[in-house]
Design a protein around this motif. Structure first.
Motif, PDB file in Angstrom:
ATOM      1  N   THR A 179       0.328  -1.473   0.108  1.00 22.49           N
ATOM      2  CA  THR A 179       0.120   0.350  -0.197  1.00 22.49           C
ATOM      3  C   THR A 179       1.060   1.088  -0.178  1.00 22.49           C
ATOM      4  O   THR A 179       0.528   2.239  -0.679  1.00 22.49           O
ATOM      5  N   THR A 180       2.131   1.291   1.259  1.00 25.92           N
ATOM      6  CA  THR A 180       2.944   2.571   0.524  1.00 25.92           C
ATOM      7  C   THR A 180       3.564   2.942  -0.426  1.00 25.92           C
ATOM      8  O   THR A 180       3.470   3.552  -0.816  1.00 25.92           O
ATOM      9  N   LEU A 181       3.948   1.642  -1.231  1.00 27.54           N
ATOM     10  CA  LEU A 181       4.369   1.438  -2.573  1.00 27.54           C
ATOM     11  C   LEU A 181       3.211   2.291  -3.477  1.00 27.54           C
ATOM     12  O   LEU A 181       3.716   3.502  -4.503  1.00 27.54           O
ATOM     13  N   PHE A 182       2.151   2.276  -3.294  1.00 27.21           N
ATOM     14  CA  PHE A 182       1.441   2.387  -4.205  1.00 27.21           C
ATOM     15  C   PHE A 182       0.575   4.142  -4.001  1.00 27.21           C
ATOM     16  O   PHE A 182       0.761   4.768  -4.736  1.00 27.21           O
ATOM     17  N   ILE A 183       0.695   4.486  -2.326  1.00 32.56           N
ATOM     18  CA  ILE A 183       0.258   5.546  -2.173  1.00 32.56           C
ATOM     19  C   ILE A 183       1.302   6.756  -2.666  1.00 32.56           C
ATOM     20  O   ILE A 183       1.748   7.439  -3.149  1.00 32.56           O
ATOM     21  N   LEU A 184       2.663   6.161  -2.560  1.00 34.99           N
ATOM     22  CA  LEU A 184       4.354   6.540  -2.985  1.00 34.99           C
ATOM     23  C   LEU A 184       3.866   7.085  -4.679  1.00 34.99           C
ATOM     24  O   LEU A 184       4.034   7.951  -4.532  1.00 34.99           O
ATOM     25  N   VAL A 185       4.088   5.958  -5.104  1.00 29.90           N
ATOM     26  CA  VAL A 185       3.433   6.431  -7.147  1.00 29.90           C
ATOM     27  C   VAL A 185       2.200   7.827  -6.777  1.00 29.90           C
ATOM     28  O   VAL A 185       3.256   8.865  -7.741  1.00 29.90           O
ATOM     29  N   ASN A 186       1.208   7.341  -6.306  1.00 30.42           N
ATOM     30  CA  ASN A 186       0.689   8.130  -6.587  1.00 30.42           C
ATOM     31  C   ASN A 186       0.823   9.724  -6.036  1.00 30.42           C
ATOM     32  O   ASN A 186       0.325  10.615  -6.735  1.00 30.42           O
ATOM     33  N   ALA A 187       1.387   9.643  -4.903  1.00 26.79           N
ATOM     34  CA  ALA A 187       1.766  11.023  -3.773  1.00 26.79           C
ATOM     35  C   ALA A 187       2.741  11.528  -5.727  1.00 26.79           C
ATOM     36  O   ALA A 187       2.705  13.279  -5.367  1.00 26.79           O
ATOM     37  N   LEU A 203       9.724  11.763 -14.379  1.00 22.02           N
ATOM     38  CA  LEU A 203       8.830  10.207 -13.432  1.00 22.02           C
ATOM     39  C   LEU A 203       9.362   9.203 -14.586  1.00 22.02           C
ATOM     40  O   LEU A 203       9.202   8.282 -13.481  1.00 22.02           O
ATOM     41  N   GLY A 204       9.856   8.896 -15.721  1.00 23.37           N
ATOM     42  CA  GLY A 204       9.560   7.372 -16.058  1.00 23.37           C
ATOM     43  C   GLY A 204      10.598   6.491 -15.299  1.00 23.37           C
ATOM     44  O   GLY A 204      10.580   5.578 -14.760  1.00 23.37           O
ATOM     45  N   ALA A 205      11.760   7.670 -15.308  1.00 23.64           N
ATOM     46  CA  ALA A 205      12.956   7.151 -14.300  1.00 23.64           C
ATOM     47  C   ALA A 205      12.644   6.149 -12.717  1.00 23.64           C
ATOM     48  O   ALA A 205      12.789   5.837 -12.425  1.00 23.64           O
ATOM     49  N   LEU A 206      11.707   7.677 -12.494  1.00 23.99           N
ATOM     50  CA  LEU A 206      11.185   7.487 -11.050  1.00 23.99           C
ATOM     51  C   LEU A 206      10.385   6.352 -11.063  1.00 23.99           C
ATOM     52  O   LEU A 206      10.695   5.225  -9.873  1.00 23.99           O
ATOM     53  N   ALA A 207       9.415   5.995 -11.814  1.00 22.70           N
ATOM     54  CA  ALA A 207       8.094   4.710 -12.007  1.00 22.70           C
ATOM     55  C   ALA A 207       9.410   3.953 -11.497  1.00 22.70           C
ATOM     56  O   ALA A 207       8.778   2.649 -11.475  1.00 22.70           O
ATOM     57  N   ALA A 208      10.424   3.779 -12.783  1.00 24.99           N
ATOM     58  CA  ALA A 208      11.276   2.466 -13.189  1.00 24.99           C
ATOM     59  C   ALA A 208      12.330   1.994 -11.872  1.00 24.99           C
ATOM     60  O   ALA A 208      12.062   0.528 -11.388  1.00 24.99           O
ATOM     61  N   PHE A 209      12.998   2.970 -10.952  1.00 26.20           N
ATOM     62  CA  PHE A 209      12.880   2.522  -9.543  1.00 26.20           C
ATOM     63  C   PHE A 209      12.322   2.274  -8.508  1.00 26.20           C
ATOM     64  O   PHE A 209      12.813   0.710  -8.158  1.00 26.20           O
ATOM     65  N   GLN A 210      10.777   2.354  -8.606  1.00 22.56           N
ATOM     66  CA  GLN A 210      10.198   1.716  -7.777  1.00 22.56           C
ATOM     67  C   GLN A 210       9.929   0.714  -7.891  1.00 22.56           C
ATOM     68  O   GLN A 210       9.642  -0.815  -6.786  1.00 22.56           O
ATOM     69  N   PHE A 211       9.425   0.131  -9.080  1.00 25.37           N
ATOM     70  CA  PHE A 211       9.126  -1.095  -8.937  1.00 25.37           C
ATOM     71  C   PHE A 211       9.831  -2.109  -9.574  1.00 25.37           C
ATOM     72  O   PHE A 211       9.733  -3.895  -9.359  1.00 25.37           O
TER      73      PHE A 211
END
Lengths: 374, 297
Positions: B217-225, B279-287
């Motif tokens: 959930t935290t990861l999901f919220i982080l992406v949204n935030a 944003l693309g780089a961030l998303a890649a890092f997160q996932f």
């Protein structure tokens, strides 16, 4: 033995409307295996949670080793618990799950390692230490829950229907494991179950509960041989005790006669106490279970060795030896007299079939059993 | 053999394309084409009546990197993200843990927390405008009770960005709380009881059991935030319009200004491309990185 290990005095916890337990008193010696048995909704889990300290009683005291623990939280009661759902932490490995409590209590690392090794070996989990609970089978999860209770090294272990999520085959083997573990570690166990077979085979003492109260408290043999009420008679034993209306056996209809199926004998028609119709014959290998029907009886059954020539619809004559008859008060359901202690009140044999009279029918209003068969 | 199969294969191919087409058309029209068009536009100069636009390659990007306002806006946005993301997540988690406990008026509390989420951002902006108004706004009124001097929260460069952050946190925390609350309710209560019997304090239980189980959930919220920290600028239009002197201007607002106020579409396009890359780089890092360390049930 001088002092009870666990002692409950008049413990009450009820919720508005329904559920809960009332006026529970019992005591248990160290190293004993106690089962809390009863149908669902009888308050057995509530009682366990009261002992655990997960619920607070509204009334009554709980003592452990002579110490009043009524107001202590669960963590201070020096006990471990195995949950029905196992309550394993899904994100932790098997080893981390087992060691969770020791880490919380700051047990030293070498000590932790040693105890983990012991518990894992004892429960047969070697080689699975790094797995997550989701990677284990039901039986393995169950053993992790057991190992977590064992590693805590606490004298009292509470188990809330720990076998109910396992299949029948596994249930029997884990049942034996639990018993062996309890003996080996000298644990005092309080075990909640709705399965009378489990309770009877595992326990030293059984508490049979009904509607939040203790129906009977005793050894499995006592509960089997001398049920305190018709409820206990029908709950314990597979098949349960047959209950026969007193006047069907020639005594007062205020009495209900109970008899275990293994004590009921076949008899020729002219010597029979009862004649009953065969409803069903179940061949079980070494023996055959005949389910019988009689208008004045409930749960009438007969166990015969080997295969039998009887088919549904046949009529059999039955004899119930007087020394194996238990008498219950039909109104209250409580046991009246125990045959050995009251030889003077031995029941007359029912001579009705010999006199050519038919057995009384179940339409008499005084008869309390909920039998609706014709 | 293959000859006999041809009509059948064709039919299956058509069937396949038909199934694909709704998503294909929508994605092409609203995601793929705009991205490519943006990239293409960013490579051209700004056309005027005298000098028609011409292909300049990466010149537009070079100009952007020389633009002090761009760097001001980037740093504003980093501060904005750096404050609103952790603050709204921590507040959301705290509120969720509280609203999940047994207490009277629990559903009222949950509703109250969720109300800011239901409000449109423009309405929230107007509401906060009233809070922030100098002298007779609520904040200054309350401050006056304690003898504080009137502060023009939105009107001075030192406080404008913080005031904007405040509104965003207020708006987002309730929304994130709902996700945390939902996740908390999937944690079986006997885990808490098991931990309790083992002697774990409430804090230990929260830290060792609840927080790890909330990680997905935290990861999901982080992406949204993170997306919201770039996307959520509606209140800027109401509250500060990026001012005073660009102190509260965020990237998306600056892009909007370039595109629709200064009509410098290539600059806006270049900035958009940079934001997309970031944003693309961030998303890649997160996932790729965070996902691996998260326990999913």
């Amino acid at each position: 033995m001088s002092q009870a290990f666990l002692n409950l005095e008049n413990v009450t916890r009820q919720w508005e409307g329904q559920g809960g337990v009332a006026g529970i008193s019992l005591s248990l010696n160290e190293g004993a295996f106690l089962s809390i048995l009863g149908p669902s909704g009888c308050g057995k889990s509530t009682l366990l949670r009261l002992i655990a300290g997960l619920e607070q009683p509204q009334d009554g005291r709980i003592h452990m080793r002579g110490r009043d623990v009524t107001d202590l939280p669960a963590s201070k009661r020096d006990l471990s618990m195995v949950f029905q759902s196992y309550a394993l932490f899904p994100h932790l490995s098997v080893a981390e799950n087992i060691l969770f409590g020791l880490k919380v209590r700051r047990v030293s690392r070498p000590d932790r390692e040693r105890r983990l090794h012991e518990a894992v070996a004892l429960t047969g989990l070697s080689g699975l230490e790094t797995r997550k609970p989701s990677e284990l089978s039901g039986g393995q999860r169950q053993r992790v829950a057991l190992a977590r209770a064992v590693v805590a090294d606490r004298p009292l272990c509470l188990m809330d229907e720990p076998l109910s999520n396992l299949d029948a085959k596994l249930r029997n083997s884990v049942r034996r494991d639990i018993r062996a573990l309890q003996r080996r570690l000298g644990l005092t166990v309080v075990y909640v179950t709705h399965d009378q077979g489990e309770a009877m085979s595992l326990s030293d003492r059984v508490v049979l509960m009904r509607k939040g109260r203790i129906e009977q408290f005793g050894t499995p043999a006592e509960l089997y041989a001398r049920p305190a009420s018709t409820f206990a008679a029908e709950f314990i034993g597979e098949p349960p005790m047959a209950l026969i209306r007193g006047d069907a056996l020639g005594t007062s209809s205020d009495l209900t006669v109970g008899a275990r199926p293994e004590h009921i004998e076949l008899a020729p028609a002219n010597k029979a106490d009862l004649t009953a119709r065969v409803l069903d014959a179940e061949f079980l290998g070494s023996e055959t279970l005949l389910s019988l029907e009689h208008p004045g009886a409930k749960g009438l059954a007969l166990i015969l060795p080997g295969d039998t020539p009887y088919a549904p619809g046949d009529t059999v004559g039955l004899c119930i030896p007087a020394q194996h008859r238990l008498l219950f008060d039909t109104q209250s359901g409580k046991i009246e007299k125990e045959p050995q202690q009251n030889p003077a009140t031995r029941i007359r044999q029912n001579t009705a079939p010999r006199d050519g009279q038919t057995a009384p029918t179940a339409t008499e209003p005084t008869f309390d059993l909920q039998r609706t068969d014709p | 053999m293959s000859h006999a199969n041809t009509p059948d294969r064709q039919r299956r191919a058509i069937h396949g394309w038909l199934l694909l087409s709704p998503a294909l058309i929508m994605l092409s029209a609203f995601a793929l084409y705009p991205s490519v068009a943006t990239l293409w536009t960013s490579l051209w100069s700004r056309g005027t009546r005298r000098r028609p636009s011409e292909f300049v390659g990466l010149d537009g990007y070079r100009q952007l990197l020389d633009d002090p306002t761009f760097w001001k806006v980037v740093s504003n946005n980093l501060i904005y993200a750096g404050i609103t993301i952790p603050a709204s997540m921590v507040i959301a988690l705290t509120m969720a843990l509280w609203a999940n406990s047994k207490m009277p008026a629990r559903s009222f509390l949950r509703t109250a927390y969720f109300t800011p989420t239901v409000l449109p951002m423009i309405a929230a902006g107007n509401l906060w405008l009233f809070f922030y108004t100098p002298s007779f706004g609520i904040l200054n009124k309350i401050g006056a009770l304690f003898g504080a001097e009137a502060v023009n929260w939105l009107g001075q460069p030192d406080t404008a960005l913080w005031a904007i952050c405040m509104v965003t946190i207020w708006k987002e925390a309730g929304f994130f709380m709902i996700f945390y609350l939902a996740a908390l309710q999937t944690i079986p209560p006997d885990l808490r009881e098991a931990a309790e019997i083992e002697g774990a304090s409430r804090w230990t239980y929260t830290r060792r059991i609840v927080l790890p189980l909330l990680m997905p959930t935290t990861l999901f919220i982080l992406v949204n935030a993170m997306i919201n920290s770039v996307k959520l600028i509606d209140h800027l239009f109401i509250l500060t319009k990026g001012g005073p002197s660009d102190s509260s201007k965020l990237i998306l607002y600056y892009i909007w200004e370039n595109a629709f106020a200064y009509f410098d579409r290539p600059a806006a396009a270049a900035m958009t491309v940079l934001v997309l890359i970031a944003l693309g780089a961030l998303a890649a890092f997160q996932f790729l990185v965070l996902d691996r360390r998260t326990h999913y049930r």
